[in-house]
Design a protein around this motif. Structure first.
Motif, PDB file in Angstrom:
ATOM      1  N   SER A 121       7.898  -3.633   5.827  1.00 24.07           N
ATOM      2  CA  SER A 121       8.849  -2.604   6.234  1.00 24.07           C
ATOM      3  C   SER A 121       8.143  -1.545   7.071  1.00 24.07           C
ATOM      4  O   SER A 121       6.912  -1.473   7.110  1.00 24.07           O
ATOM      5  CB  SER A 121       9.478  -1.945   5.002  1.00 24.07           C
ATOM      6  N   ILE A 122       8.931  -0.721   7.709  1.00 19.48           N
ATOM      7  CA  ILE A 122       8.371   0.376   8.501  1.00 19.48           C
ATOM      8  C   ILE A 122       7.623   1.339   7.590  1.00 19.48           C
ATOM      9  O   ILE A 122       6.574   1.864   7.957  1.00 19.48           O
ATOM     10  CB  ILE A 122       9.471   1.071   9.315  1.00 19.48           C
ATOM     11  N   GLU A 123       8.118   1.537   6.383  1.00 22.78           N
ATOM     12  CA  GLU A 123       7.435   2.417   5.431  1.00 22.78           C
ATOM     13  C   GLU A 123       6.050   1.871   5.075  1.00 22.78           C
ATOM     14  O   GLU A 123       5.100   2.629   4.951  1.00 22.78           O
ATOM     15  CB  GLU A 123       8.284   2.615   4.170  1.00 22.78           C
ATOM     16  N   GLU A 124       5.941   0.550   4.907  1.00 22.20           N
ATOM     17  CA  GLU A 124       4.635  -0.048   4.617  1.00 22.20           C
ATOM     18  C   GLU A 124       3.700   0.131   5.807  1.00 22.20           C
ATOM     19  O   GLU A 124       2.508   0.419   5.637  1.00 22.20           O
ATOM     20  CB  GLU A 124       4.786  -1.536   4.308  1.00 22.20           C
ATOM     21  N   MET A 125       4.237  -0.042   7.023  1.00 22.22           N
ATOM     22  CA  MET A 125       3.412   0.150   8.219  1.00 22.22           C
ATOM     23  C   MET A 125       2.882   1.576   8.285  1.00 22.22           C
ATOM     24  O   MET A 125       1.728   1.794   8.636  1.00 22.22           O
ATOM     25  CB  MET A 125       4.229  -0.152   9.479  1.00 22.22           C
ATOM     26  N   LYS A 126       3.725   2.536   7.931  1.00 26.13           N
ATOM     27  CA  LYS A 126       3.296   3.938   7.939  1.00 26.13           C
ATOM     28  C   LYS A 126       2.148   4.155   6.957  1.00 26.13           C
ATOM     29  O   LYS A 126       1.219   4.913   7.230  1.00 26.13           O
ATOM     30  CB  LYS A 126       4.453   4.861   7.589  1.00 26.13           C
ATOM     31  N   LYS A 127       2.196   3.485   5.807  1.00 26.50           N
ATOM     32  CA  LYS A 127       1.129   3.635   4.811  1.00 26.50           C
ATOM     33  C   LYS A 127      -0.204   3.138   5.346  1.00 26.50           C
ATOM     34  O   LYS A 127      -1.249   3.693   5.042  1.00 26.50           O
ATOM     35  CB  LYS A 127       1.494   2.873   3.526  1.00 26.50           C
ATOM     36  N   TYR A 128      -0.173   2.089   6.161  1.00 24.03           N
ATOM     37  CA  TYR A 128      -1.410   1.543   6.712  1.00 24.03           C
ATOM     38  C   TYR A 128      -2.106   2.534   7.640  1.00 24.03           C
ATOM     39  O   TYR A 128      -3.308   2.440   7.863  1.00 24.03           O
ATOM     40  CB  TYR A 128      -1.151   0.243   7.473  1.00 24.03           C
ATOM     41  N   LEU A 129      -1.365   3.471   8.192  1.00 27.66           N
ATOM     42  CA  LEU A 129      -1.961   4.430   9.122  1.00 27.66           C
ATOM     43  C   LEU A 129      -2.985   5.347   8.456  1.00 27.66           C
ATOM     44  O   LEU A 129      -3.797   5.956   9.145  1.00 27.66           O
ATOM     45  CB  LEU A 129      -0.868   5.253   9.808  1.00 27.66           C
ATOM     46  N   ILE A 130      -2.989   5.423   7.121  1.00 33.14           N
ATOM     47  CA  ILE A 130      -4.001   6.244   6.437  1.00 33.14           C
ATOM     48  C   ILE A 130      -5.400   5.648   6.591  1.00 33.14           C
ATOM     49  O   ILE A 130      -6.389   6.342   6.409  1.00 33.14           O
ATOM     50  CB  ILE A 130      -3.695   6.456   4.934  1.00 33.14           C
ATOM     51  N   LEU A 131      -5.462   4.378   6.978  1.00 26.49           N
ATOM     52  CA  LEU A 131      -6.763   3.725   7.134  1.00 26.49           C
ATOM     53  C   LEU A 131      -7.502   4.225   8.370  1.00 26.49           C
ATOM     54  O   LEU A 131      -8.712   4.076   8.464  1.00 26.49           O
ATOM     55  CB  LEU A 131      -6.589   2.207   7.214  1.00 26.49           C
ATOM     56  N   ASP A 132      -6.794   4.784   9.321  1.00 23.70           N
ATOM     57  CA  ASP A 132      -7.428   5.314  10.536  1.00 23.70           C
ATOM     58  C   ASP A 132      -6.889   6.710  10.794  1.00 23.70           C
ATOM     59  O   ASP A 132      -6.008   6.915  11.627  1.00 23.70           O
ATOM     60  CB  ASP A 132      -7.162   4.399  11.732  1.00 23.70           C
ATOM     61  N   GLN A 133      -7.404   7.679  10.065  1.00 24.03           N
ATOM     62  CA  GLN A 133      -6.957   9.066  10.180  1.00 24.03           C
ATOM     63  C   GLN A 133      -7.263   9.660  11.553  1.00 24.03           C
ATOM     64  O   GLN A 133      -6.522  10.487  12.052  1.00 24.03           O
ATOM     65  CB  GLN A 133      -7.619   9.927   9.096  1.00 24.03           C
ATOM     66  N   GLU A 134      -8.356   9.222  12.157  1.00 24.50           N
ATOM     67  CA  GLU A 134      -8.793   9.800  13.429  1.00 24.50           C
ATOM     68  C   GLU A 134      -7.856   9.432  14.580  1.00 24.50           C
ATOM     69  O   GLU A 134      -7.413  10.285  15.335  1.00 24.50           O
ATOM     70  CB  GLU A 134     -10.204   9.328  13.757  1.00 24.50           C
ATOM     71  N   HIS A 135      -7.504   8.152  14.700  1.00 21.92           N
ATOM     72  CA  HIS A 135      -6.715   7.693  15.850  1.00 21.92           C
ATOM     73  C   HIS A 135      -5.236   7.486  15.522  1.00 21.92           C
ATOM     74  O   HIS A 135      -4.436   7.293  16.427  1.00 21.92           O
ATOM     75  CB  HIS A 135      -7.294   6.382  16.388  1.00 21.92           C
TER      76      HIS A 135
END
Length: 148
Positions: A66-80
Protein backbone atom coordinates in the motif's frame (compact mmCIF):
# COMPACT_ATOMS: atom_id res chain seq x y z
CA UNK A 1 17.96 -15.66 8.05
CA UNK A 2 20.26 -14.88 11.00
CA UNK A 3 19.77 -11.14 10.44
CA UNK A 4 16.04 -11.33 11.00
CA UNK A 5 14.34 -12.43 7.78
CA UNK A 6 10.92 -13.81 8.62
CA UNK A 7 10.76 -16.30 5.75
CA UNK A 8 13.02 -18.12 3.34
CA UNK A 9 11.17 -16.35 0.52
CA UNK A 10 12.22 -12.93 1.85
CA UNK A 11 15.81 -14.16 2.24
CA UNK A 12 15.84 -15.52 -1.32
CA UNK A 13 14.43 -12.32 -2.81
CA UNK A 14 16.91 -10.20 -0.86
CA UNK A 15 19.79 -12.44 -1.97
CA UNK A 16 18.67 -12.20 -5.60
CA UNK A 17 18.52 -8.38 -5.51
CA UNK A 18 21.88 -8.27 -3.70
CA UNK A 19 23.54 -10.42 -6.38
CA UNK A 20 21.86 -8.51 -9.21
CA UNK A 21 23.10 -5.18 -7.86
CA UNK A 22 26.64 -6.59 -7.45
CA UNK A 23 27.07 -8.76 -10.52
CA UNK A 24 24.67 -7.42 -13.15
CA UNK A 25 24.32 -3.72 -12.39
CA UNK A 26 27.88 -3.43 -11.02
CA UNK A 27 26.95 -1.19 -8.08
CA UNK A 28 29.54 -0.28 -5.45
CA UNK A 29 29.56 -0.91 -1.69
CA UNK A 30 26.52 -3.21 -1.80
CA UNK A 31 25.42 -4.19 1.71
CA UNK A 32 22.31 -5.78 3.15
CA UNK A 33 20.67 -4.69 6.40
CA UNK A 34 17.70 -5.55 8.60
CA UNK A 35 15.42 -2.87 10.01
CA UNK A 36 13.73 -3.99 13.20
CA UNK A 37 11.09 -1.23 13.11
CA UNK A 38 9.90 -2.32 9.65
CA UNK A 39 10.83 -5.94 10.29
CA UNK A 40 12.27 -6.27 6.81
CA UNK A 41 15.51 -6.55 4.89
CA UNK A 42 16.90 -3.78 2.70
CA UNK A 43 20.04 -3.17 0.67
CA UNK A 44 22.23 -0.11 0.31
CA UNK A 45 24.49 0.48 -2.69
CA UNK A 46 26.17 3.18 -4.76
CA UNK A 47 25.76 3.47 -8.53
CA UNK A 48 29.35 4.70 -8.84
CA UNK A 49 32.18 4.75 -6.34
CA UNK A 50 31.63 8.42 -5.51
CA UNK A 51 27.83 8.69 -5.83
CA UNK A 52 25.31 8.86 -3.00
CA UNK A 53 24.14 5.72 -1.26
CA UNK A 54 20.82 4.36 -2.55
CA UNK A 55 18.39 2.22 -0.58
CA UNK A 56 16.68 -0.81 -2.15
CA UNK A 57 13.67 -2.65 -0.68
CA UNK A 58 13.35 -6.17 -2.12
CA UNK A 59 9.73 -7.34 -2.39
CA UNK A 60 7.92 -10.10 -4.22
CA UNK A 61 5.65 -9.18 -7.13
CA UNK A 62 2.96 -11.26 -5.42
CA UNK A 63 3.04 -9.23 -2.22
CA UNK A 64 0.62 -6.34 -2.11
CA UNK A 65 2.02 -3.02 -0.99
CA UNK A 66 0.00 0.00 0.00
CA UNK A 67 0.97 3.64 -0.24
CA UNK A 68 1.14 3.72 3.56
CA UNK A 69 3.69 0.88 3.53
CA UNK A 70 5.73 2.73 0.90
CA UNK A 71 5.74 5.82 3.12
CA UNK A 72 7.11 3.73 6.01
CA UNK A 73 10.05 2.61 3.87
CA UNK A 74 11.12 6.23 3.48
CA UNK A 75 12.46 6.19 7.06
CA UNK A 76 15.33 4.07 5.75
CA UNK A 77 16.76 7.08 3.88
CA UNK A 78 16.19 10.16 6.03
CA UNK A 79 18.73 12.22 4.09
CA UNK A 80 17.30 11.88 0.56
CA UNK A 81 13.70 10.84 1.37
CA UNK A 82 13.88 8.39 -1.51
CA UNK A 83 14.09 4.60 -1.78
CA UNK A 84 13.92 2.06 -4.60
CA UNK A 85 11.48 -0.82 -4.60
CA UNK A 86 13.11 -3.89 -6.13
CA UNK A 87 10.11 -5.95 -7.21
CA UNK A 88 11.06 -9.54 -8.04
CA UNK A 89 8.78 -11.92 -9.95
CA UNK A 90 8.76 -15.71 -9.63
CA UNK A 91 10.94 -16.03 -12.79
CA UNK A 92 13.48 -13.70 -11.08
CA UNK A 93 12.70 -10.77 -13.34
CA UNK A 94 13.33 -7.60 -11.35
CA UNK A 95 11.80 -4.17 -11.81
CA UNK A 96 13.03 -1.15 -9.88
CA UNK A 97 10.80 1.78 -8.92
CA UNK A 98 12.01 4.87 -7.12
CA UNK A 99 9.60 6.31 -4.56
CA UNK A 100 10.05 9.67 -2.91
CA UNK A 101 8.47 11.63 -0.10
CA UNK A 102 5.18 13.20 -1.07
CA UNK A 103 3.53 10.06 -2.42
CA UNK A 104 -0.12 9.78 -1.39
CA UNK A 105 -3.61 8.65 -2.23
CA UNK A 106 -5.85 11.19 -3.88
CA UNK A 107 -7.92 12.66 -1.10
CA UNK A 108 -11.68 13.10 -1.42
CA UNK A 109 -11.12 16.86 -1.10
CA UNK A 110 -8.82 16.98 -4.13
CA UNK A 111 -11.25 14.82 -6.12
CA UNK A 112 -14.09 17.19 -5.25
CA UNK A 113 -11.98 20.17 -6.28
CA UNK A 114 -11.20 18.46 -9.58
CA UNK A 115 -14.90 17.87 -10.23
CA UNK A 116 -15.67 21.52 -9.39
CA UNK A 117 -12.90 22.68 -11.75
CA UNK A 118 -14.30 20.57 -14.60
CA UNK A 119 -17.83 21.83 -13.95
CA UNK A 120 -16.62 25.44 -13.98
CA UNK A 121 -14.77 24.86 -17.27
CA UNK A 122 -17.81 23.20 -18.83
CA UNK A 123 -20.03 26.05 -17.62
CA UNK A 124 -17.62 28.56 -19.17
CA UNK A 125 -17.60 26.66 -22.48
CA UNK A 126 -21.41 26.56 -22.52
CA UNK A 127 -21.69 30.27 -21.79
CA UNK A 128 -19.16 31.28 -24.43
CA UNK A 129 -20.97 29.17 -27.07
CA UNK A 130 -24.52 29.94 -25.91
CA UNK A 131 -25.71 31.53 -29.18
CA UNK A 132 -24.44 28.69 -31.37
CA UNK A 133 -25.93 26.08 -29.05
CA UNK A 134 -29.34 27.82 -29.04
CA UNK A 135 -29.46 28.04 -32.84
CA UNK A 136 -28.39 24.42 -33.24
CA UNK A 137 -31.04 23.32 -30.76
CA UNK A 138 -33.75 25.31 -32.60
CA UNK A 139 -32.97 23.64 -35.92
CA UNK A 140 -32.07 20.22 -34.49
CA UNK A 141 -28.55 20.32 -35.83
CA UNK A 142 -25.90 18.33 -33.95
CA UNK A 143 -22.72 20.31 -33.37
CA UNK A 144 -19.31 19.81 -31.88
CA UNK A 145 -17.59 22.59 -29.99
CA UNK A 146 -13.87 22.72 -30.67
CA UNK A 147 -11.76 23.42 -27.60
CA UNK A 148 -8.93 25.84 -28.23
Amino acid sequence: MKMGCKTRKEAAITSHVFLELCEVKKYWDVEYHFNEILSSMYITAKKTKSSKTLTFIPISSFDGISIEEMKKYLILDQEHKSVHLAIVDSDLTSVYYQITDGIGDPTPESQEESIKDRRMKLDGDLRSNKKILEEAAMYGIPITINKK
